[in-house]
Design an enzyme around this catalytic site. Structure first.
Site, PDB file in Angstrom:
ATOM      1  N   TYR A 143      21.546  41.443 -29.275  1.00  0.00           N
ATOM      2  CA  TYR A 143      20.464  40.155 -28.834  1.00  0.00           C
ATOM      3  C   TYR A 143      19.612  40.349 -28.163  1.00  0.00           C
ATOM      4  CZ  TYR A 143      18.267  36.390 -26.841  1.00  0.00           C
ATOM      5  OH  TYR A 143      17.832  35.184 -26.572  1.00  0.00           O
ATOM      6  N   ASP A 238      18.651  48.302 -25.739  1.00  0.00           N
ATOM      7  CA  ASP A 238      18.754  47.251 -24.470  1.00  0.00           C
ATOM      8  C   ASP A 238      19.767  47.318 -23.984  1.00  0.00           C
ATOM      9  OD1 ASP A 238      17.904  44.081 -25.618  1.00  0.00           O
ATOM     10  OD2 ASP A 238      18.612  44.781 -23.661  1.00  0.00           O
ATOM     11  N   LYS A 271      18.659  40.553 -15.959  1.00  0.00           N
ATOM     12  CA  LYS A 271      19.994  40.811 -14.714  1.00  0.00           C
ATOM     13  C   LYS A 271      19.874  41.170 -14.143  1.00  0.00           C
ATOM     14  CE  LYS A 271      21.939  39.677 -19.357  1.00  0.00           C
ATOM     15  NZ  LYS A 271      22.000  37.877 -19.609  1.00  0.00           N
TER      16      LYS A 271
HETATM   17  P1  KE4 Z   1      16.873  36.242 -21.250  1.00  0.00           P
HETATM   18  O1  KE4 Z   1      15.752  36.432 -21.947  1.00  0.00           O
HETATM   19  O2  KE4 Z   1      17.882  36.385 -21.325  1.00  0.00           O
HETATM   20  O3  KE4 Z   1      16.777  37.107 -19.007  1.00  0.00           O
HETATM   21  O4  KE4 Z   1      17.105  38.615 -21.639  1.00  0.00           O
HETATM   22  C1  KE4 Z   1      17.681  38.106 -23.209  1.00  0.00           C
HETATM   23  C2  KE4 Z   1      18.493  39.191 -23.327  1.00  0.00           C
HETATM   24  C3  KE4 Z   1      17.474  40.815 -24.315  1.00  0.00           C
HETATM   25  N1  KE4 Z   1      18.590  41.862 -24.350  1.00  0.00           N
HETATM   26  C4  KE4 Z   1      20.287  41.166 -23.892  1.00  0.00           C
HETATM   27  C5  KE4 Z   1      20.881  42.325 -24.517  1.00  0.00           C
HETATM   28  C6  KE4 Z   1      20.595  40.258 -23.621  1.00  0.00           C
HETATM   29  O5  KE4 Z   1      21.795  39.929 -23.222  1.00  0.00           O
HETATM   30  C7  KE4 Z   1      20.041  38.821 -22.867  1.00  0.00           C
HETATM   31  C8  KE4 Z   1      20.048  37.561 -22.401  1.00  0.00           C
HETATM   32  N2  KE4 Z   1      21.428  37.668 -22.562  1.00  0.00           N
HETATM   33  C9  KE4 Z   1      22.038  36.363 -22.806  1.00  0.00           C
HETATM   34  C10 KE4 Z   1      23.448  36.139 -22.916  1.00  0.00           C
HETATM   35  N3  KE4 Z   1      24.433  36.493 -24.290  1.00  0.00           N
HETATM   36  C11 KE4 Z   1      21.928  34.965 -21.676  1.00  0.00           C
HETATM   37  C12 KE4 Z   1      22.185  34.315 -21.481  1.00  0.00           C
HETATM   38  C13 KE4 Z   1      21.514  32.901 -22.031  1.00  0.00           C
HETATM   39  O6  KE4 Z   1      20.788  32.907 -23.337  1.00  0.00           O
HETATM   40  O7  KE4 Z   1      20.872  31.594 -21.694  1.00  0.00           O
END
Ligand code: KE4
Length: 431
Positions: A143, A238, A271
């Site tokens: 993701y 990523d 994060k």
């Molecule tokens: P955000 O837009 O949620 O800050 O980041 C997106 C993203 C991009 N790349 C990776 C590898 C990520 O894990 C994420 C976001 N992770 C999710 C957890 N699986 C955030 C939790 C959520 O969607 O509420």
């Protein structure tokens, strides 16, 4: 006014879709009522009913120091008194960029943004702009945020282009996105044979936390680097989740140790570098980053990019995690947890496998570590859900979905880990 999680959830659902501002929080994969959190402290979070949980989500990765670390609170409070946002450059943005560059070889410049989605979306646009190519590869189970070109599932054949995973994403937006199985060298070679010179990049989670915890194998990562180099495609790491989490130098430093001379081309962070505040980043060599506005033709912008309070939070966090011994201690606690889980499961005759790197971990109700998304989705979800709730009832807050990773913080003590393992022993017996 005293209230319950259920009452808050009902009220929330009247004014917020699903009652949440991010879908995974709604507990739909595991069922039950989400806990509405009122405050957090160290390794603990507290819900609206006053119940305490040992927190293994840590805001999905950012809270590597635990909640409310005094040095971070102090830095944020002082930053707030100087101002919330200026929309103008500040020295702290330079300091944070310098700190990231010092920790990740191959990154010579970074651009700060406000979310991992924004960072991933911008990194893709940069790779496309820098190469003049539109097509790119991502992997099933990874993701990279919810930007349209990235919301894609695998097409029918291995080398066919993807289909949207979400309504509202036009097919012609994803027609350049090729989705391949993770850790599948043959699929990778077939895709490069068919499209090599058209590929702007390959975007990958090097340790995939969005399918719980799956490592890219060394042969796969080695071949991926070779193919990207041979065809002029950029390798985009990523590390929004794994960066500054699995190691100080992220998963990149793990693969640099495993593969001599290995280096990715573009990096995506989030994060941990925000310490819980809205901050993410993407970076690359100076030559690549020069393509970005205001210098080059690739446009990218953001009102709150490099926000002075968020950069204070991120810098204070990075300062703590760069202290000698930080990751050794964190990794030891995380290993204590996963080894304890495996041992408790074994004693209860429950098939469970786990893995961890630094402060990130995963476990599967399965008999071997899955190497790709298809296998992850065959693991025992019913048993996972029962385990999740048995642990939640015992005050342990795990990720509410079997495809999510878990996180340990520096605030988790051996006593906390042992209490979690005692709860797990009871939970496994109840399974
Ligand atoms: P955000 O837009 O949620 O800050 O980041 C997106 C993203 C991009 N790349 C990776 C590898 C990520 O894990 C994420 C976001 N992770 C999710 C957890 N699986 C955030 C939790 C959520 O969607 O509420």
């Amino acid at each position: 006014m005293s209230t319950t999680n259920q009452a808050l959830f009902e009220r929330a659902q009247r004014v917020i879709p699903g009652g949440v501002n991010s879908p995974v929080r709604a507990f739909r994969a595991v069922g039950g009522t989400p806990r509405f959190i009122t405050r957090a402290e160290g390794p603990y979070i507290f819900d609206a009913e006053g119940k305490r949980y040992t927190d293994y989500i840590g805001s999905w990765g950012p809270m590597i120091l635990g909640h409310g670390h005094p040095a971070v609170v102090d830095a944020v409070q002082r930053a707030l008194l100087d101002g919330f946002s200026f929309g103008a450059p500040t020295e702290r943005e330079i300091e944070l960029a310098e700190a990231i560059i010092a920790l990740v070889p191959g990154v010579e410049q970074v651009r700060l943004v406000s979310s991992g989605t924004e960072a991933g979306m911008s990194a893709l646009r940069l790779a496309r702009g820098a190469t003049g190519r539109s097509k790119f590869i991502k992997f099933e189970g990874c993701y990279h945020g919810h930007a349209d070109p990235l919301l894609v599932k695998a097409g029918s054949g291995l080398a066919t282009f993807g289909f949207p995973t979400s309504a509202g994403v036009p097919e012609d937006v994803v027609k350049h996105t090729l989705v391949l199985p993770y850790n599948d060298i043959a699929a990778l070679e077939a895709a490069f044979d068919a499209h090599g010179k058209e590929l702007a990049c390959v975007m990958i989670e090097p340790i995939a936390g969005n399918m719980n915890f799956v490592r890219a194998s060394v042969p796969f990562m080695t071949r991926l680097r070779e193919l990207c180099t041979a065809h002029g495609a950029m390798l985009v790491f990523d590390e929004v989740m794994s960066g500054f989490r699995v190691a100080l130098g992220g998963a990149h430093s793990v693969y640099q140790r495993l593969i001599p001379g290995f280096k990715a081309d573009v990096f995506v962070f989030g994060k941990v570098i925000g310490g819980g505040m809205p901050l993410a980043a993407f970076g690359a060599s100076r030559e690549v980053m020069r393509q970005l506005a205001p210098l080059g033709p690739v446009y990218q912008a953001g009102t709150l990019s490099g926000n002075p309070v968020a950069t204070a939070c991120g810098l204070a966090t990075l300062k703590e995690i760069t202290k000698p011994g930080f990751f050794e201690a964190l990794a030891a606690q995380t290993r204590r947890l996963v080894e304890g889980l495996e041992s408790a499961a074994r004693d209860a005759g429950v098939p469970l496998v786990s893995d961890s790197e630094g402060g990130m971990f995963g476990f599967f109700f399965f008999n071997q570590l899955p190497q790709n998304y298809a296998t992850v989705m065959t693991t025992d979800s019913a048993r996972f859900n029962r385990f999740f709730h048995a642990m939640l009832d015992r005050g342990v807050y795990l990720a509410p979905a079997l495809y999510e990773a878990g996180f340990v913080s520096a605030a988790h003590t051996p006593t906390d880990i042992d209490a979690t393992l005692a709860a797990a022993r009871e939970a496994f017996a109840a399974l």
